[in-house]
Design a protein around this motif. Structure first.
Motif, PDB file in Angstrom:
ATOM      1  N   ALA A 187      11.487  -4.174   2.386  1.00 64.34           N
ATOM      2  CA  ALA A 187      12.938  -4.657   1.486  1.00 64.34           C
ATOM      3  C   ALA A 187      13.450  -4.878   2.695  1.00 64.34           C
ATOM      4  N   GLY A 188      13.491  -3.612   3.480  1.00 60.38           N
ATOM      5  CA  GLY A 188      14.382  -3.433   4.684  1.00 60.38           C
ATOM      6  C   GLY A 188      14.573  -4.049   5.489  1.00 60.38           C
ATOM      7  N   ARG A 189      13.415  -4.457   6.075  1.00 56.81           N
ATOM      8  CA  ARG A 189      12.567  -5.360   7.609  1.00 56.81           C
ATOM      9  C   ARG A 189      12.815  -6.842   7.054  1.00 56.81           C
ATOM     10  N   GLY A 190      11.752  -6.755   5.447  1.00 62.93           N
ATOM     11  CA  GLY A 190      12.004  -7.964   5.486  1.00 62.93           C
ATOM     12  C   GLY A 190      11.076  -9.087   5.111  1.00 62.93           C
ATOM     13  N   LEU A 191       9.758  -7.877   5.306  1.00 66.43           N
ATOM     14  CA  LEU A 191       8.289  -8.620   5.051  1.00 66.43           C
ATOM     15  C   LEU A 191       7.392  -9.137   3.929  1.00 66.43           C
ATOM     16  N   GLY A 192       8.570  -8.346   2.956  1.00 70.24           N
ATOM     17  CA  GLY A 192       8.100  -9.195   1.400  1.00 70.24           C
ATOM     18  C   GLY A 192       7.201  -7.492   1.078  1.00 70.24           C
ATOM     19  N   SER A 193       7.519  -7.332  -0.716  1.00 71.62           N
ATOM     20  CA  SER A 193       5.652  -6.844  -0.847  1.00 71.62           C
ATOM     21  C   SER A 193       4.555  -7.119  -0.523  1.00 71.62           C
ATOM     22  N   GLY A 194       4.179  -7.940  -0.255  1.00 72.95           N
ATOM     23  CA  GLY A 194       2.887  -8.528  -0.706  1.00 72.95           C
ATOM     24  C   GLY A 194       2.371  -8.095   0.355  1.00 72.95           C
ATOM     25  N   ARG A 195       2.427  -8.280   1.737  1.00 72.99           N
ATOM     26  CA  ARG A 195       1.647  -7.510   2.853  1.00 72.99           C
ATOM     27  C   ARG A 195       2.092  -6.048   2.766  1.00 72.99           C
ATOM     28  N   VAL A 196       3.007  -5.474   2.382  1.00 71.77           N
ATOM     29  CA  VAL A 196       2.304  -3.799   2.352  1.00 71.77           C
ATOM     30  C   VAL A 196       1.409  -3.328   0.814  1.00 71.77           C
ATOM     31  N   ALA A 197       1.722  -4.528  -0.155  1.00 65.22           N
ATOM     32  CA  ALA A 197       0.646  -3.957  -1.461  1.00 65.22           C
ATOM     33  C   ALA A 197      -0.799  -4.159  -0.948  1.00 65.22           C
ATOM     34  N   GLU A 198      -1.323  -5.069  -0.252  1.00 66.96           N
ATOM     35  CA  GLU A 198      -2.755  -5.624   0.269  1.00 66.96           C
ATOM     36  C   GLU A 198      -2.594  -4.215   1.164  1.00 66.96           C
ATOM     37  N   LEU A 199      -2.016  -3.865   2.491  1.00 67.53           N
ATOM     38  CA  LEU A 199      -2.147  -2.356   2.861  1.00 67.53           C
ATOM     39  C   LEU A 199      -2.817  -1.384   2.065  1.00 67.53           C
ATOM     40  N   GLU A 200      -1.657  -1.441   0.822  1.00 68.92           N
ATOM     41  CA  GLU A 200      -1.411   0.282   0.032  1.00 68.92           C
ATOM     42  C   GLU A 200      -2.833  -0.021  -0.878  1.00 68.92           C
ATOM     43  N   THR A 201      -3.727  -1.393  -0.563  1.00 72.38           N
ATOM     44  CA  THR A 201      -5.211  -1.160  -1.594  1.00 72.38           C
ATOM     45  C   THR A 201      -5.472  -1.020  -1.193  1.00 72.38           C
ATOM     46  N   TRP A 202      -5.846  -1.491   0.322  1.00 73.25           N
ATOM     47  CA  TRP A 202      -7.106  -1.428   1.397  1.00 73.25           C
ATOM     48  C   TRP A 202      -6.863  -0.190   1.862  1.00 73.25           C
ATOM     49  N   LEU A 203      -5.654   0.580   1.702  1.00 71.60           N
ATOM     50  CA  LEU A 203      -6.325   1.890   2.435  1.00 71.60           C
ATOM     51  C   LEU A 203      -6.495   3.199   1.192  1.00 71.60           C
ATOM     52  N   GLN A 204      -5.707   2.691   0.382  1.00 72.63           N
ATOM     53  CA  GLN A 204      -5.832   3.296  -0.870  1.00 72.63           C
ATOM     54  C   GLN A 204      -6.649   3.371  -1.826  1.00 72.63           C
ATOM     55  N   GLY A 205      -7.007   2.459  -2.023  1.00 68.66           N
ATOM     56  CA  GLY A 205      -7.861   2.361  -3.188  1.00 68.66           C
ATOM     57  C   GLY A 205      -7.262   2.828  -4.575  1.00 68.66           C
ATOM     58  N   ALA A 206      -7.764   3.364  -5.100  1.00 68.22           N
ATOM     59  CA  ALA A 206      -6.539   4.134  -6.492  1.00 68.22           C
ATOM     60  C   ALA A 206      -5.419   4.980  -6.062  1.00 68.22           C
ATOM     61  N   LEU A 207      -5.700   5.713  -5.519  1.00 60.99           N
ATOM     62  CA  LEU A 207      -4.940   6.325  -5.306  1.00 60.99           C
ATOM     63  C   LEU A 207      -3.290   6.810  -5.183  1.00 60.99           C
ATOM     64  N   ARG A 208      -2.780   6.864  -6.236  1.00 57.38           N
ATOM     65  CA  ARG A 208      -1.535   6.763  -6.348  1.00 57.38           C
ATOM     66  C   ARG A 208      -0.832   7.948  -6.497  1.00 57.38           C
ATOM     67  N   PRO A 209       0.117   8.358  -6.454  1.00 55.27           N
ATOM     68  CA  PRO A 209       1.634   9.410  -6.901  1.00 55.27           C
ATOM     69  C   PRO A 209       1.029   9.615  -7.957  1.00 55.27           C
ATOM     70  N   ASP A 210       0.980  11.473  -8.543  1.00 54.45           N
ATOM     71  CA  ASP A 210       1.191  11.379 -10.010  1.00 54.45           C
ATOM     72  C   ASP A 210       2.975  11.375 -10.284  1.00 54.45           C
ATOM     73  N   LEU A 211       3.003  11.810  -9.789  1.00 55.84           N
ATOM     74  CA  LEU A 211       5.127  10.984  -9.917  1.00 55.84           C
ATOM     75  C   LEU A 211       5.638  11.510  -8.748  1.00 55.84           C
ATOM     76  N   VAL A 212       6.673   9.887  -8.388  1.00 57.24           N
ATOM     77  CA  VAL A 212       7.250  10.132  -7.590  1.00 57.24           C
ATOM     78  C   VAL A 212       9.145  10.363  -8.062  1.00 57.24           C
ATOM     79  N   ILE A 213       9.540  10.554  -7.339  1.00 59.64           N
ATOM     80  CA  ILE A 213      10.603  11.238  -7.335  1.00 59.64           C
ATOM     81  C   ILE A 213      11.736  10.597  -6.532  1.00 59.64           C
ATOM     82  N   LEU A 214      12.672  10.041  -6.831  1.00 55.14           N
ATOM     83  CA  LEU A 214      13.679   8.876  -6.293  1.00 55.14           C
ATOM     84  C   LEU A 214      14.509  10.061  -6.071  1.00 55.14           C
ATOM     85  N   LEU A 215      15.331  10.349  -5.185  1.00 52.86           N
ATOM     86  CA  LEU A 215      16.930  11.048  -5.107  1.00 52.86           C
ATOM     87  C   LEU A 215      17.748   9.606  -4.886  1.00 52.86           C
ATOM     88  N   ASP A 216      18.270   9.328  -5.704  1.00 51.18           N
ATOM     89  CA  ASP A 216      19.080   7.940  -5.321  1.00 51.18           C
ATOM     90  C   ASP A 216      20.848   8.496  -4.855  1.00 51.18           C
TER      91      ASP A 216
END
Length: 217
Positions: free
Chosen positions: A112-141
């Motif tokens: 979002a910040g750099r404007g590359l879009g979520s699609g490219r990030v999602a592709e790298l996420e899937t390729w690198l992490q497979g099914a691994l995701r955090p159990d919980l993301v704590i967002l300090l807003d």
């Protein structure tokens, strides 16, 4: 919620600059350790020798001309080593991995910040992490202006901290959108509150979301 494919637990603190992640990482780490949980405390970019070298490049204010694609790939290069050397082994060993940032930061900052879009990030996420995701993301807003004011008070700003307010507005919007889209995996806390209140809300949320019987009472 108990969906982890590994013995350990994976918690991530996210938020824009000045949201209070460092302070809350220390407090949550202390609470988990006091309850008898083995904790692996780490950060991104960083967490490994290679990751820390890449962190130095990514945050170096003397490298203002880094293109968005290079920044994204360097982030994921550091993340690849982090996963291989630290995160996956710790989770398999049954530890609680507590990380200052993970892939949500790439969706927010590079996507979002750099404007590359979520699609490219999602592709790298899937390729690198497979099914691994955090159990919980704590967002300090926190509002970008308030967060940047805190960042300025810390001293010399790094390459990312020198971005304009609208960059952080886009990043914050992306964080909030991701949290709204998966409320079972995100805990959103007002980062502008005083540190004690924030810590209490985080611990209450972690107790609610994850099996933390040792922290009860």
């Amino acid at each position: 919620m108990d969906r982890s494919p590994h013995p350990g637990r994976f918690l991530v603190l996210e938020g824009i600059e000045g949201s209070g992640k460092t302070t809350q990482m220390e407090r949550l780490d202390a609470a988990l350790r006091a309850a008898g949980h083995p904790v692996c405390n780490t950060r991104e970019p960083g967490g490994t020798a290679l990751g820390e070298r890449l962190r130095g490049l990514l945050l170096d204010p003397d490298l203002p001309g880094m293109c968005a694609e290079a920044e994204l790939l360097l982030m994921f290069a550091a993340r690849a080593q982090h996963l291989s050397e630290v995160i996956r082994p710790a989770l398999q060993a049954g530890e609680w991995v507590l990380s200052d940032r993970f892939t949500d930061a790439s969706f927010a900052y590079q996507g979002a910040g750099r404007g590359l879009g979520s699609g490219r990030v999602a592709e790298l996420e899937t390729w690198l992490q497979g099914a691994l995701r955090p159990d919980l993301v704590i967002l300090l807003d926190i509002e970008p202006e308030a967060g940047l004011e805190r960042a300025v008070q810390r001293g010399r700003r790094d390459r990312i901290e020198r971005e304009a307010v609208d960059f952080f507005e886009r990043a914050r919007d992306a964080y909030r959108e991701r949290a709204a889209g998966a409320p079972d995996r995100y805990l959103v806390v007002d980062g502008a509150s005083d540190p004690d209140t924030v810590a209490e809300r985080i611990l209450a949320g972690v107790r609610e979301r994850l099996p933390l019987h040792a922290l009860e009472g």
